[in-house]
Design a protein around this motif. Structure first.
Motif, PDB file in Angstrom:
ATOM      1  N   ASN A 124      29.259  79.312 -33.073  1.00 59.50           N
ATOM      2  CA  ASN A 124      28.392  78.680 -32.079  1.00 59.50           C
ATOM      3  C   ASN A 124      28.547  77.172 -32.020  1.00 59.50           C
ATOM      4  O   ASN A 124      28.419  76.561 -30.953  1.00 59.50           O
ATOM      5  N   THR A 125      28.798  76.539 -33.182  1.00 63.05           N
ATOM      6  CA  THR A 125      28.838  75.077 -33.240  1.00 63.05           C
ATOM      7  C   THR A 125      30.135  74.533 -33.829  1.00 63.05           C
ATOM      8  O   THR A 125      30.309  73.319 -33.930  1.00 63.05           O
ATOM      9  N   ASN A 126      31.030  75.428 -34.267  1.00 64.48           N
ATOM     10  CA  ASN A 126      32.323  75.039 -34.845  1.00 64.48           C
ATOM     11  C   ASN A 126      32.163  74.181 -36.094  1.00 64.48           C
ATOM     12  O   ASN A 126      32.956  73.272 -36.364  1.00 64.48           O
ATOM     13  N   CYS A 127      31.104  74.479 -36.866  1.00 59.49           N
ATOM     14  CA  CYS A 127      30.916  73.768 -38.124  1.00 59.49           C
ATOM     15  C   CYS A 127      30.049  74.615 -39.046  1.00 59.49           C
ATOM     16  O   CYS A 127      29.504  75.650 -38.648  1.00 59.49           O
ATOM     17  N   SER A 128      29.919  74.193 -40.289  1.00 59.36           N
ATOM     18  CA  SER A 128      29.085  74.908 -41.258  1.00 59.36           C
ATOM     19  C   SER A 128      27.611  74.616 -41.016  1.00 59.36           C
ATOM     20  O   SER A 128      27.255  73.726 -40.228  1.00 59.36           O
ATOM     21  N   ILE A 129      26.741  75.334 -41.711  1.00 56.39           N
ATOM     22  CA  ILE A 129      25.302  75.099 -41.577  1.00 56.39           C
ATOM     23  C   ILE A 129      24.945  73.680 -42.015  1.00 56.39           C
ATOM     24  O   ILE A 129      24.207  72.967 -41.319  1.00 56.39           O
TER      25      ILE A 129
ATOM     26  N   GLU B  33      26.883  71.051 -42.131  1.00 55.03           N
ATOM     27  CA  GLU B  33      27.400  70.097 -41.148  1.00 55.03           C
ATOM     28  C   GLU B  33      26.534  70.073 -39.885  1.00 55.03           C
ATOM     29  O   GLU B  33      26.300  69.010 -39.299  1.00 55.03           O
ATOM     30  N   SER B  34      26.064  71.245 -39.473  1.00 56.40           N
ATOM     31  CA  SER B  34      25.200  71.288 -38.280  1.00 56.40           C
ATOM     32  C   SER B  34      23.891  70.563 -38.544  1.00 56.40           C
ATOM     33  O   SER B  34      23.364  69.868 -37.654  1.00 56.40           O
ATOM     34  N   LEU B  35      23.358  70.692 -39.754  1.00 54.07           N
ATOM     35  CA  LEU B  35      22.112  69.993 -40.087  1.00 54.07           C
ATOM     36  C   LEU B  35      22.326  68.482 -40.116  1.00 54.07           C
ATOM     37  O   LEU B  35      21.417  67.709 -39.758  1.00 54.07           O
ATOM     38  N   GLU B  36      23.500  68.051 -40.538  1.00 53.26           N
ATOM     39  CA  GLU B  36      23.788  66.616 -40.525  1.00 53.26           C
ATOM     40  C   GLU B  36      23.823  66.091 -39.084  1.00 53.26           C
ATOM     41  O   GLU B  36      23.307  65.007 -38.790  1.00 53.26           O
ATOM     42  N   ARG B  37      24.418  66.862 -38.185  1.00 53.97           N
ATOM     43  CA  ARG B  37      24.416  66.479 -36.769  1.00 53.97           C
ATOM     44  C   ARG B  37      22.992  66.425 -36.234  1.00 53.97           C
ATOM     45  O   ARG B  37      22.598  65.484 -35.537  1.00 53.97           O
ATOM     46  N   ILE B  38      22.235  67.465 -36.552  1.00 51.71           N
ATOM     47  CA  ILE B  38      20.857  67.556 -36.068  1.00 51.71           C
ATOM     48  C   ILE B  38      20.024  66.392 -36.582  1.00 51.71           C
ATOM     49  O   ILE B  38      19.202  65.831 -35.848  1.00 51.71           O
ATOM     50  N   HIS B  39      20.249  66.029 -37.847  1.00 51.12           N
ATOM     51  CA  HIS B  39      19.472  64.922 -38.406  1.00 51.12           C
ATOM     52  C   HIS B  39      19.715  63.641 -37.633  1.00 51.12           C
ATOM     53  O   HIS B  39      18.769  62.899 -37.307  1.00 51.12           O
ATOM     54  N   ALA B  40      20.976  63.352 -37.308  1.00 52.50           N
ATOM     55  CA  ALA B  40      21.289  62.136 -36.560  1.00 52.50           C
ATOM     56  C   ALA B  40      20.653  62.167 -35.175  1.00 52.50           C
ATOM     57  O   ALA B  40      20.093  61.163 -34.708  1.00 52.50           O
ATOM     58  N   VAL B  41      20.720  63.318 -34.520  1.00 55.82           N
ATOM     59  CA  VAL B  41      20.134  63.467 -33.187  1.00 55.82           C
ATOM     60  C   VAL B  41      18.618  63.338 -33.252  1.00 55.82           C
ATOM     61  O   VAL B  41      17.989  62.626 -32.450  1.00 55.82           O
ATOM     62  N   THR B  42      18.014  64.019 -34.207  1.00 54.34           N
ATOM     63  CA  THR B  42      16.549  64.031 -34.318  1.00 54.34           C
ATOM     64  C   THR B  42      15.992  62.651 -34.619  1.00 54.34           C
ATOM     65  O   THR B  42      15.004  62.214 -34.016  1.00 54.34           O
ATOM     66  N   ARG B  43      16.628  61.961 -35.546  1.00 53.84           N
ATOM     67  CA  ARG B  43      16.145  60.617 -35.901  1.00 53.84           C
ATOM     68  C   ARG B  43      16.146  59.704 -34.690  1.00 53.84           C
ATOM     69  O   ARG B  43      15.181  58.986 -34.431  1.00 53.84           O
ATOM     70  N   LYS B  44      17.234  59.737 -33.917  1.00 56.82           N
ATOM     71  CA  LYS B  44      17.331  58.866 -32.748  1.00 56.82           C
ATOM     72  C   LYS B  44      16.357  59.298 -31.656  1.00 56.82           C
ATOM     73  O   LYS B  44      15.742  58.459 -30.990  1.00 56.82           O
ATOM     74  N   ALA B  45      16.211  60.608 -31.472  1.00 58.27           N
ATOM     75  CA  ALA B  45      15.280  61.104 -30.455  1.00 58.27           C
ATOM     76  C   ALA B  45      13.845  60.710 -30.780  1.00 58.27           C
ATOM     77  O   ALA B  45      13.088  60.268 -29.896  1.00 58.27           O
ATOM     78  N   LEU B  46      13.453  60.865 -32.038  1.00 61.93           N
ATOM     79  CA  LEU B  46      12.103  60.483 -32.441  1.00 61.93           C
ATOM     80  C   LEU B  46      11.880  58.982 -32.258  1.00 61.93           C
ATOM     81  O   LEU B  46      10.803  58.545 -31.843  1.00 61.93           O
ATOM     82  N   ASP B  47      12.905  58.195 -32.554  1.00 60.00           N
ATOM     83  CA  ASP B  47      12.792  56.751 -32.381  1.00 60.00           C
ATOM     84  C   ASP B  47      12.575  56.378 -30.911  1.00 60.00           C
ATOM     85  O   ASP B  47      12.015  55.319 -30.609  1.00 60.00           O
ATOM     86  N   HIS B  48      13.009  57.246 -29.999  1.00 59.69           N
ATOM     87  CA  HIS B  48      12.830  57.002 -28.565  1.00 59.69           C
ATOM     88  C   HIS B  48      11.633  57.772 -27.995  1.00 59.69           C
ATOM     89  O   HIS B  48      11.491  57.889 -26.771  1.00 59.69           O
ATOM     90  N   GLY B  49      10.779  58.272 -28.884  1.00 60.27           N
ATOM     91  CA  GLY B  49       9.537  58.886 -28.431  1.00 60.27           C
ATOM     92  C   GLY B  49       9.644  60.302 -27.920  1.00 60.27           C
ATOM     93  O   GLY B  49       8.723  60.798 -27.263  1.00 60.27           O
ATOM     94  N   LEU B  50      10.741  60.985 -28.222  1.00 60.64           N
ATOM     95  CA  LEU B  50      10.912  62.363 -27.782  1.00 60.64           C
ATOM     96  C   LEU B  50      10.471  63.333 -28.866  1.00 60.64           C
ATOM     97  O   LEU B  50      10.684  63.092 -30.052  1.00 60.64           O
ATOM     98  N   ARG B  51       9.845  64.421 -28.460  1.00 58.88           N
ATOM     99  CA  ARG B  51       9.557  65.513 -29.390  1.00 58.88           C
ATOM    100  C   ARG B  51      10.850  66.285 -29.641  1.00 58.88           C
ATOM    101  O   ARG B  51      11.734  66.338 -28.791  1.00 58.88           O
ATOM    102  N   VAL B  52      10.939  66.893 -30.825  1.00 63.26           N
ATOM    103  CA  VAL B  52      12.139  67.662 -31.171  1.00 63.26           C
ATOM    104  C   VAL B  52      11.727  69.033 -31.685  1.00 63.26           C
ATOM    105  O   VAL B  52      10.940  69.153 -32.620  1.00 63.26           O
ATOM    106  N   ARG B  53      12.285  70.059 -31.041  1.00 63.80           N
ATOM    107  CA  ARG B  53      12.044  71.445 -31.435  1.00 63.80           C
ATOM    108  C   ARG B  53      13.335  72.031 -31.988  1.00 63.80           C
ATOM    109  O   ARG B  53      14.419  71.752 -31.483  1.00 63.80           O
ATOM    110  N   GLY B  54      13.234  72.850 -33.017  1.00 66.05           N
ATOM    111  CA  GLY B  54      14.423  73.429 -33.627  1.00 66.05           C
ATOM    112  C   GLY B  54      14.565  74.909 -33.334  1.00 66.05           C
ATOM    113  O   GLY B  54      13.574  75.619 -33.141  1.00 66.05           O
ATOM    114  N   TYR B  55      15.813  75.368 -33.277  1.00 70.02           N
ATOM    115  CA  TYR B  55      16.134  76.782 -33.137  1.00 70.02           C
ATOM    116  C   TYR B  55      16.962  77.229 -34.349  1.00 70.02           C
ATOM    117  O   TYR B  55      17.882  76.519 -34.766  1.00 70.02           O
TER     118      TYR B  55
END
Length: 372
Positions: free
Chosen positions: A158-163, A165-187
């Motif tokens: 689904n993501t062409n990476c390990s779990i 590695e996917s969490l590392e990507r998600i962490h970078a995305v989530t941190r930046k999204a939260l800094d810009h006032g966006l809510r973040v939901r996980g699947y």
């Protein structure tokens, strides 16, 4: 625990997130506490998860009209699209156009799936062009969704990476999204069984879910992607996720059940008994999974609302209006309406219409029909 196997950099960031999450995710506390204990939150995923597997190209106008109709049917959270590469998910092309032009109602949420920082940058660029203003429309969206899986094989497909590695990507995305006032939901995908690895360990589901929450997601949706779940296996999985050390509370979880074997509604009722109050659903039963051959769509929104009729539970959305939406989009896509409740209600309407016509013409239609 799974968190112990994270890279040192991510483990340190996760630890920091635990101490700052109360401030950053204050909006999620408001969301959780403004609903009563027996209110069921429906996350309508038809415009994204439902449409992404359609083979024919769907014009932006159809996507916009679908979201507008769902708005008018009373739904409060509508997954509006995905900022993914059109090369991989062609049906999600034009999401920026869709969320810019659709009707956006105050107080509603219109989450979009964001797989990586590139997708988030595209979204942030769009939001910068639509700054909030007093008396003006809400921004195109105020929430993103991120995703991973409970098995290595599915995550790789689904993501062409390990779990991890996917969490590392998600962490970078989530941190930046939260800094810009966006809510973040996980699947989390494949929480019951995986098309590549078979039965999935409930403990692994718990570890991945806990990691997403620690990273900054306000809620994690547990996906029975293949649709093999039964009330027994769903209960086993939830008991593990919500029990023992590192327990995850029910108000941080949502159920995302596909209806491959017709058990999705039963799985929702089991989850309700265990304290969950948020469920993903797709009008007309739209959807599927390109990485899970043979898996059918999400549970139909109409079926969920019908199952809750007469119970102690309340929910947003007008059942009759949603039946109309499911009928409309199914015809538009030239696909079979997968909602059992929707088809039954449509058949009842047709029968009542014919009976009324017979009453109005004094039975002439029956007489004519008998002579033919």
């Amino acid at each position: 625990m799974f968190a112990h196997r994270l890279s040192p950099r991510l483990a340190k960031s996760v630890s920091h997130a635990r101490s700052t999450l109360a401030v950053r995710a204050s909006c999620s506390r408001t969301y959780a506490t403004t609903t009563n204990a027996d209110h069921v939150n429906i996350v309508e995923v038809g415009p994204r998860d439902g449409l992404q597997n359609e083979k024919s190209v769907i014009p932006p106008e159809v996507k916009i009209e679908l979201i507008n109709r769902l708005n008018r049917a009373g739904l409060k959270t509508i997954e509006a699209g995905s900022f993914v590469s059109p090369k991989w998910v062609p049906q999600m092309a034009g999401t920026a156009d869709v969320i810019s032009r659709m009707e956006r109602l105050p107080g509603n949420y219109y989450p979009v799936l964001v797989p990586n920082l590139k997708g988030l940058e595209l979204l942030l660029d769009l939001l910068a062009k639509h700054p909030p203003s007093a008396g003006g429309p809400p921004p195109p969206t105020n929430e993103i969704a991120v995703f991973t899986a409970a098995t290595e094989a599915f995550c790789k497909a689904n993501t062409n990476c390990s779990i991890v590695e996917s969490l590392e990507r998600i962490h970078a995305v989530t941190r930046k999204a939260l800094d810009h006032g966006l809510r973040v939901r996980g699947y989390v995908s494949v929480v019951i069984s995986c098309p590549y690895e078979g039965k999935v360990s409930p403990q692994k589901v718990k570890e991945v879910t806990r990691a997403l929450l620690d990273i900054g997601c306000y809620e994690v949706s547990l996906g029975d992607t293949v649709g093999t779940g039964t009330p027994a296996t769903v209960r086993e999985m939830l008991e593990t996720v919500m029990g023992g050390a590192g327990t995850v509370p029910a108000n941080k979880l949502a159920g995302h059940y596909h209806d491959t074997f017709g058990t999705a509604v039963a799985n929702i009722m089991t989850s309700l008994d265990m304290g969950l109050r948020t469920f993903d659903a797709s009008v007309g039963g739209l959807g599927g999974c390109p990485y899970s051959p043979g898996a059918t769509g999400n549970v139909a929104t109409e079926d969920v609302l019908y199952a809750l009729k007469g119970s102690k539970y309340t929910t947003d959305g007008d059942l009759d209006a949603l039946v109309d939406v499911g009928d409309w989009i199914s015809k538009k896509l030239q696909r079979t309406n997968a909602s059992r409740a929707g088809k039954a209600i449509l058949a009842r309407r047709e029968r009542e219409h014919l009976e009324k016509e017979r009453e109005n013409d004094g039975g002439a239609a029956e007489v004519i029909s008998a002579k033919l």
